[in-house]
Design a protein around this motif. Sequence first.
Motif, PDB file in Angstrom:
ATOM      1  N   GLY B 154       0.805  -1.216   0.000  1.00  0.00           N
ATOM      2  CA  GLY B 154       0.000   0.000   0.000  1.00  0.00           C
ATOM      3  C   GLY B 154       0.837   1.265   0.000  1.00  0.00           C
ATOM      4  N   LEU B 155       2.108   1.157  -0.398  1.00  0.00           N
ATOM      5  CA  LEU B 155       2.964   2.342  -0.456  1.00  0.00           C
ATOM      6  C   LEU B 155       3.143   2.755  -1.914  1.00  0.00           C
ATOM      7  N   ASP B 156       3.541   4.006  -2.115  1.00  0.00           N
ATOM      8  CA  ASP B 156       3.725   4.513  -3.471  1.00  0.00           C
ATOM      9  C   ASP B 156       5.219   4.637  -3.771  1.00  0.00           C
ATOM     10  N   PRO B 157       5.719   3.823  -4.692  1.00  0.00           N
ATOM     11  CA  PRO B 157       7.156   3.912  -5.007  1.00  0.00           C
ATOM     12  C   PRO B 157       7.551   5.266  -5.595  1.00  0.00           C
ATOM     13  N   GLU B 158       6.557   6.036  -6.060  1.00  0.00           N
ATOM     14  CA  GLU B 158       6.864   7.360  -6.630  1.00  0.00           C
ATOM     15  C   GLU B 158       7.143   8.394  -5.544  1.00  0.00           C
ATOM     16  N   SER B 159       6.652   8.128  -4.308  1.00  0.00           N
ATOM     17  CA  SER B 159       7.000   9.041  -3.215  1.00  0.00           C
ATOM     18  C   SER B 159       7.743   8.257  -2.133  1.00  0.00           C
ATOM     19  N   PRO B 160       9.029   8.009  -2.388  1.00  0.00           N
ATOM     20  CA  PRO B 160       9.834   7.164  -1.484  1.00  0.00           C
ATOM     21  C   PRO B 160      10.151   7.884  -0.179  1.00  0.00           C
ATOM     22  N   PRO B 161      10.504   7.129   0.859  1.00  0.00           N
ATOM     23  CA  PRO B 161      10.853   7.742   2.139  1.00  0.00           C
ATOM     24  C   PRO B 161      12.089   8.618   2.005  1.00  0.00           C
ATOM     25  N   ALA B 162      12.058   9.789   2.668  1.00  0.00           N
ATOM     26  CA  ALA B 162      13.196  10.709   2.594  1.00  0.00           C
ATOM     27  C   ALA B 162      13.797  10.962   3.969  1.00  0.00           C
ATOM     28  N   ALA B 280      15.670   5.946  -5.400  1.00  0.00           N
ATOM     29  CA  ALA B 280      15.423   7.179  -4.671  1.00  0.00           C
ATOM     30  C   ALA B 280      16.724   7.675  -4.065  1.00  0.00           C
ATOM     31  N   PRO B 281      16.801   8.981  -3.761  1.00  0.00           N
ATOM     32  CA  PRO B 281      18.007   9.499  -3.104  1.00  0.00           C
ATOM     33  C   PRO B 281      18.119   8.942  -1.690  1.00  0.00           C
ATOM     34  N   MET B 282      19.295   9.076  -1.124  1.00  0.00           N
ATOM     35  CA  MET B 282      19.522   8.583   0.236  1.00  0.00           C
ATOM     36  C   MET B 282      18.685   9.373   1.240  1.00  0.00           C
ATOM     37  N   PRO B 283      17.910   8.698   2.096  1.00  0.00           N
ATOM     38  CA  PRO B 283      17.176   9.418   3.141  1.00  0.00           C
ATOM     39  C   PRO B 283      18.138   9.888   4.234  1.00  0.00           C
ATOM     40  N   ALA B 284      17.697  10.892   5.024  1.00  0.00           N
ATOM     41  CA  ALA B 284      18.549  11.393   6.106  1.00  0.00           C
ATOM     42  C   ALA B 284      17.721  11.535   7.376  1.00  0.00           C
ATOM     43  N   GLN B 285      18.416  11.793   8.486  1.00  0.00           N
ATOM     44  CA  GLN B 285      17.726  11.999   9.758  1.00  0.00           C
ATOM     45  C   GLN B 285      16.730  13.139   9.639  1.00  0.00           C
ATOM     46  N   ASP B 286      15.609  13.025  10.318  1.00  0.00           N
ATOM     47  CA  ASP B 286      14.555  14.037  10.241  1.00  0.00           C
ATOM     48  C   ASP B 286      15.135  15.423  10.547  1.00  0.00           C
ATOM     49  N   ARG B 356      15.467   8.492 -15.786  1.00  0.00           N
ATOM     50  CA  ARG B 356      15.346   9.785 -15.105  1.00  0.00           C
ATOM     51  C   ARG B 356      15.770   9.715 -13.643  1.00  0.00           C
ATOM     52  N   LYS B 357      15.527   8.578 -13.033  1.00  0.00           N
ATOM     53  CA  LYS B 357      15.856   8.412 -11.607  1.00  0.00           C
ATOM     54  C   LYS B 357      17.342   8.643 -11.354  1.00  0.00           C
ATOM     55  N   LEU B 358      18.169   8.247 -12.333  1.00  0.00           N
ATOM     56  CA  LEU B 358      19.611   8.386 -12.142  1.00  0.00           C
ATOM     57  C   LEU B 358      20.019   9.856 -12.064  1.00  0.00           C
ATOM     58  N   VAL B 359      19.253  10.700 -12.741  1.00  0.00           N
ATOM     59  CA  VAL B 359      19.565  12.128 -12.684  1.00  0.00           C
ATOM     60  C   VAL B 359      19.429  12.609 -11.244  1.00  0.00           C
ATOM     61  N   VAL B 360      18.344  12.178 -10.599  1.00  0.00           N
ATOM     62  CA  VAL B 360      18.115  12.575  -9.207  1.00  0.00           C
ATOM     63  C   VAL B 360      19.249  12.057  -8.322  1.00  0.00           C
ATOM     64  N   ILE B 361      19.608  10.801  -8.545  1.00  0.00           N
ATOM     65  CA  ILE B 361      20.669  10.186  -7.735  1.00  0.00           C
ATOM     66  C   ILE B 361      21.975  10.948  -7.908  1.00  0.00           C
ATOM     67  N   ASN B 362      22.290  11.237  -9.154  1.00  0.00           N
ATOM     68  CA  ASN B 362      23.589  11.821  -9.423  1.00  0.00           C
ATOM     69  C   ASN B 362      23.663  13.299  -9.081  1.00  0.00           C
ATOM     70  N   SER B 363      22.511  13.901  -8.747  1.00  0.00           N
ATOM     71  CA  SER B 363      22.585  15.307  -8.349  1.00  0.00           C
ATOM     72  C   SER B 363      22.539  15.468  -6.830  1.00  0.00           C
ATOM     73  N   GLN B 364      22.673  14.360  -6.076  1.00  0.00           N
ATOM     74  CA  GLN B 364      22.722  14.479  -4.621  1.00  0.00           C
ATOM     75  C   GLN B 364      23.976  15.242  -4.208  1.00  0.00           C
TER      76      GLN B 364
END
Lengths: 307, 416, 281
Positions: B154-162, B280-286, B356-364
């Motif tokens: 029931g989760l949406d892979p398009e809005s991954p945890p951040a 998805a990009p790497m999540p971080a502490q809140d 497209r996902k790689l663009v997000v990854i590589n711009s971290q």
Amino acid sequence: MSVSPASVLRPITMPRVGFAPLVAPYVLVAPLLGLIFIFAILPAALALFLTFFETDILAGTMRFVGTANFARAADRGNVLNSLRVTFLYTVLTVPPSMILGLSIALAINGLRRGRMFWQAVYFLPVAATLVAMSIVWRWMFVGRKGIIDQTFGQAIGLTDWLNSPVLSLPAVAIVGNWQQIGFVVILYLAALTAVPRHLLEAARVDGAGAWSRFWHVTWPSIGPTTVFVGIITSVDALRVFDTISTMTGGGPSRSSQTLAHLMWERGIYFFDIGGGSVVTLVLLALALAATAVQRLLTARLERAGTR
Amino acid sequence: MIRLLSSVALGAMIGAAPALAQTEIRIVSGQERQNGAVLVDIFKRFNAGQNRVLVDLELDNRSDLDTTQKVLADIVAGTTPDAVRITGAVLRSYIDSGRAQPLDACLASAPKLAAQLDTGLLDGFRVNGTLYAMPWYVTLPALFINADAFRAAGLDPESPPATWSELEAAAAALSNGSGDRYGLLMYMPNTYMFEGQLASSGGAMVGPDGQSGVAGPAAVDQMAFMRRLVKDKRMPALSQAVFWGEAARLFQAGEVAMLLTSSSSYNSLTANVNFDVALAPMPAQDGHDPITMASGNGFVMLATDPARQEATCSALLSLITPESVAATVRATASSPLNVAAAEIPELLGDFYAKNRKLVVINSQMSRPWYTLPGRANNEFQSNFGDIQHEILTGATSPQDGLNRLAALMNELNAGQ
Amino acid sequence: MTTHAGETRSRIMQAGIHIALAAGAVFMLLPFWLMLRTSFTAPDQIFSGNVLTLTHFSLDNYARVFAEVPLLRYYLNGFVVVGTIFLGQVVICVPAAYALSRLRFAGRELGLWIVLAAMMVPYHATAIPIYVLLSQFGLINTHGALILPFIGSAFSVFLLRQFFLSIPQSVFESARLDGASPYRILIHIVFPMARPAIITFGILSFVSHWNDYFWPSFVLRNDFAATVPFGIVRFLDQELGADYGPQMAAATLTVLPLLIGFLIAQRQLIAGIAMSSGQVD
């Protein structure tokens, strides 16, 4: 023996040279000792020498540090830990391999048909490529989804062996046993065929039970093989590396790090030649001690053989 | 246009030299599975494109640490290779021993190429302002997501945890709590992931006083968070030896739904699976922005003879042409080091359109991964792996374990 | 009547032994089945479903092994290396073992100690100095690097010595009294007599060097002299994304010639071991 010594001993025409028999042993032994000198003694001596230096291969520098490498080794306690692990591994592989190997040999020896088949089955692991089989075993021991955990692991409540500081060494020892039992079986089978039949028959006629026949007739006559098997399996325990490196990497937290693995880790993986050489030294001392034990154990048998 | 220019520049360089006998140079590289094929192609083209230098490439599928061992043996034996491919983990060993030769002059000899390079990524290969490795590619971490499992939970892979709390919530929804299916795996048996999280939360491997910072509050928070995930059966605790084989298997077998790992695993992790993979990009502490660690991949020059250095330089420069960089990015899913490669449609234009996902990854946002100086890094990383495993399994507390690690780190640093 | 009952009991005993051996055999053979099963399973199916059954048969993994590594060359190298080591060991070790067990000379005990101690030293301890030595002679990447360190095999000497000790001294003694020189005795008596023991250590030497992984991966950098296990290195999981399929296919292809050889030579092997473990008299 199919070759009769008499058949090859035609009258010797060559006159006996008094000098030759004196020199001959040295000529026969020299090539072997030369090779051992080059490929074992010299490198080991170099290791001794290097224990007193801090060597940086990359930079090509050497610095005399006295006994600092020994002090550091003692300080960290890794050598002691590895001595304990090596001893434990020996206990977990030598007696089980010998007992199971002998039992299986006795079972196969008691068969009327199918002996070759079972010999082949139990010998298979001896012929297998250990580094590849270690990967299969690692996979079998993997927590939860591995076959071990899915079958008897859960039944006896011991799971996730490779991630456990208590069970990782037994896991490696199981593979060690798996690999060498077939060799032990064949050694014992060979010995069992040489147990004098007439003695067994005589004991049977005297009404001796199966255990009594084994204990009084079979066991004494396979004695030399037992010593031989003990030596071979102990040597293997001292050298074990491939399975540990593939399955546990000596871990978790050094719980399965034998001396051979520690030597590799310090000397090669950590670039600490001096520290690794200290471990080599300990291993060499153990090898000498094991040699002494084996000489003591076999000297009596050999005197009997040199009649 | 730029491709034309660079090949002209290269051609001019070659043409300017008098006709000499061919110099054969030896280049050593490990980690063949990750990048061996593309490396073979690059040097094959290089060898075919000129006749002054012949590259003899030696490949094997070992870790860069093991490859370093081979090079060490070669150095002792007097058969040092002319160049060796390294990652950040071993770069310092080569530099601090004085073996790595500076490459600033080499890069300056090809100003057109030099101008195309991403200066931020290039800085990861400099120590004290000197360039010690010809950069090849840089990988950043990414969160690999089993999209099918996400949707099933029931989760949406398009809005991954951040953030950590989103991560924990998603992991809870994705695991079955019995240890058969886990939600997440977010560590490695080295400091690559740890340092990223530490930096994101405001910590640092080395404090302002020059002492180890690995036992600070940010580090303890992180370990405590991960221990909680393990305790609640949201995350498996893998020991070092099992890790590399198991982490990939767990994800590919669908037993771990989210895997935080290096983006260089993109091709191998998305092959051989029968489910959709999202990135998805790497999540971080809140309350913190993620700062990732850049794992640099480059070539150290070991040749000392000027003629061999020049030959090695020309071979190494062929790694950073737009064509080579484009081929590398396709093979390794890494960030393009040569900016021109990304801009030319026939090189990488359609690659990013498709991924497209790689663009997000590589711009971290990223920083170079910290390594201990001299020869101490292996020992430190190995002890880190042990201590982290003890903390994750509850054998030791986060603070105690990290205190031990900090003490060792200070001792190792002092010894170098 | 009693013989009939005895016969029945004996049959039950026999069946019981077979069943017990079969149970043990599951433990011995399971890893092999997993290896085969994985090597024949399509790469994307290896981790799905039951890991014990083969449901998605495929030869892809083998195709990849053959495509990515020159396997025939590895086989050829393997035979050359293992064969040369064996011949070298026969020439060097048989005379030495004979001298150490049956000739009296000053320094024999010392020689024995050296051999036994060398047998126990793990060879990782000496790897780097030996590497340096080999490279000084330009032997890295050659068959020589795989062969030379193993010709003076302490283990073979140990095995052969056990065997010679089991032969009555009178056999050698009578020859000597007849005036035969030690060399003559060696060629005409010792070598022919040692055949079973030579076969035994030959097989053990074959198995261990054919399967050796550490040493080839340490001294080789290219395919020129590479043996079969070297091929597995390519598929090992040094990084994320393990290639279990091709890895297990390579492992299967490594073991195969040995298993076939073993099945053919089994009778000889067991007879040989019987001779060398000090039993035959």
